[in-house]
Scaffold this active site. Structure first.
Site, PDB file in Angstrom:
ATOM      1  N   HIS A  25     -19.855  25.528 112.157  1.00 40.90           N
ATOM      2  CA  HIS A  25     -19.919  26.551 111.111  1.00 40.90           C
ATOM      3  C   HIS A  25     -18.843  27.607 111.382  1.00 40.90           C
ATOM      4  CE1 HIS A  25     -23.901  24.631 111.351  1.00 40.90           C
ATOM      5  NE2 HIS A  25     -24.096  24.967 110.108  1.00 40.90           N
ATOM      6  N   HIS A  81     -30.979  22.331 111.414  1.00 34.24           N
ATOM      7  CA  HIS A  81     -30.468  23.070 112.586  1.00 34.24           C
ATOM      8  C   HIS A  81     -30.398  24.591 112.343  1.00 34.24           C
ATOM      9  CE1 HIS A  81     -26.285  21.834 110.853  1.00 34.24           C
ATOM     10  NE2 HIS A  81     -26.621  23.018 110.394  1.00 34.24           N
ATOM     11  N   HIS A 127     -31.014  24.320 101.211  1.00 36.34           N
ATOM     12  CA  HIS A 127     -30.631  25.686 101.495  1.00 36.34           C
ATOM     13  C   HIS A 127     -29.441  26.166 100.713  1.00 36.34           C
ATOM     14  CE1 HIS A 127     -28.708  23.742 105.032  1.00 36.34           C
ATOM     15  NE2 HIS A 127     -28.150  24.850 105.460  1.00 36.34           N
ATOM     16  N   GLU A 157     -25.172  19.525 103.617  1.00 37.06           N
ATOM     17  CA  GLU A 157     -25.264  19.097 105.027  1.00 37.06           C
ATOM     18  C   GLU A 157     -26.017  17.772 105.163  1.00 37.06           C
ATOM     19  OE1 GLU A 157     -25.046  23.323 107.510  1.00 37.06           O
ATOM     20  OE2 GLU A 157     -26.984  22.344 107.323  1.00 37.06           O
TER      21      GLU A 157
HETATM   22  C1  DHB Z   1     -28.707  28.848 108.156  1.00 38.38           C
HETATM   23  C2  DHB Z   1     -27.507  28.360 108.658  1.00 38.38           C
HETATM   24  C3  DHB Z   1     -27.306  27.003 108.778  1.00 38.38           C
HETATM   25  O1  DHB Z   1     -26.170  26.487 109.313  1.00 38.38           O
HETATM   26  C4  DHB Z   1     -28.268  26.101 108.404  1.00 38.38           C
HETATM   27  O2  DHB Z   1     -27.991  24.796 108.515  1.00 38.38           O
HETATM   28  C5  DHB Z   1     -29.484  26.570 107.898  1.00 38.38           C
HETATM   29  C6  DHB Z   1     -29.684  27.951 107.790  1.00 38.38           C
HETATM   30  C7  DHB Z   1     -28.937  30.305 108.071  1.00 38.38           C
HETATM   31  O3  DHB Z   1     -27.994  31.082 108.317  1.00 38.38           O
HETATM   32  O4  DHB Z   1     -30.069  30.712 107.770  1.00 38.38           O
HETATM   33 FE    FE Z   2     -25.920  24.444 108.996  1.00 41.26          FE
END
Ligand code: DHB
Ligand code: FE
Length: 280
Positions: A59, A12, A193, A240
């Site tokens: 978030h 997402h 990530h 996540e």
């Molecule tokens: C980012 C934020 C998110 O919540 C995620 O799931 C993936 C990437 C971001 O800030 O790049």
């Molecule tokens: Fe996220």
């Protein structure tokens, strides 16, 4: 009775939402990503589910650090797109399904999962970006959506096993709802990530692809992955991925894999996507 017909796992990443909202999907950087979702858009248009249960994380948009529910279900009539600092995304308001949401709340709580009931909540990129990827830019989302928010922001998040078992409880809840609804469930977030610190931008495609395999064919093995392994291998926000396991628990162990897509990078993260259908 209602039926759980399909599961969608999808990252997402907020930059994907910004690319859509700012008309950049045709740019060289974004083209391959959006091409990967063309089959999914066709698939969901054909499936045309009556309701989506959308598992995502907030978030720090609806919940601050003052209150952090582990699992929270949205029982409201509607959910507005959240302002995440640069105005709300120009996407439709999300219509809920209070009757099914309250039934799921009752069924899962009496099934010993302590859900938080939420009657007012704005929804951030965690929920709206997956809808945009699957449905594009309609003037209204094609079906009601029940938001199911999971804490993966503040330690301790729930274990993969707890998430998987909640998925099974959601399946029982849906299948005891006395209306012939065809329900889809989305698990969102991930994959690799790491958004901050010296490892920012970490992408471990080997881990991600092994996870996709396990997730699809051997969910019981995916459920055993400890938090520390996600974090060490694929970055702190890879945690996540436990949300995908809620979707997986709601699907048959032998659910059919319909489609898979993996793409790097989007922003500085990996994008994973997998569609499952229950065969029976
Ligand atoms: C980012 C934020 C998110 O919540 C995620 O799931 C993936 C990437 C971001 O800030 O790049
Ligand atoms: Fe996220």
């Amino acid at each position: 009775m209602a039926k759980l017909v399909a599961g969608v796992a999808v990252s997402h990443v907020p930059a994907i939402g910004a690319a859509i909202d700012n008309g950049k999907t045709g740019e060289d950087y974004w083209k391959p990503l959006f091409k990967g979702f063309e089959p999914s858009k066709k698939w969901i248009a054909e499936l045309n589910p009556d309701v989506i249960i959308l598992v995502y994380n907030d978030h720090a948009s609806a919940f601050s650090l003052e209150i952090i529910p582990t699992f929270a279900i949205g029982c409201a009539d509607s959910f507005a797109p959240a302002d995440e600092g640069w105005g709300a995304r120009p996407v439709p308001v999300v219509k809920g399904h209070p009757e099914l949401a309250w039934h799921i709340a009752q069924s899962t709580i009496l099934d010993e999962f302590d859900m938080t009931i939420v009657n007012k909540m704005d929804v951030d990129h965690g929920l709206t970006v997956p809808l945009s990827l699957m449905y594009g830019q309609p003037t209204a989302w094609p079906c009601p959506v029940i938001p199911l928010a999971v804490n993966v922001v503040q330690y301790p998040p729930p274990t993969g096993h707890r998430c998987y078992m909640l998925g099974k409880a959601i399946r029982r809840a849906v299948e005891s709802f006395d209306k012939p609804l065809r329900v889809a469930i989305f698990g969102t977030g991930g994959m690799s990530h790491q958004l901050q610190g010296p490892r920012a931008g970490l992408i471990n495609s080997k881990f991600d692809n092994a996870f996709l395999d396990k997730f699809s064919r051997d969910p019981e093995a995916a459920v055993k992955i400890p938090h520390i392994e996600y974090v060490r291998e694929a970055g702190s926000e890879a945690i996540e991925l436990v949300m995908w396991l809620i979707m997986r628990g709601a699907m048959d162990e032998k659910a059919k894999e319909i489609y898979r897509f993996y793409h790097v990078p989007a922003s500085n993260t990996a994008v994973g996507h997998l569609i499952l259908e229950n065969v029976a």
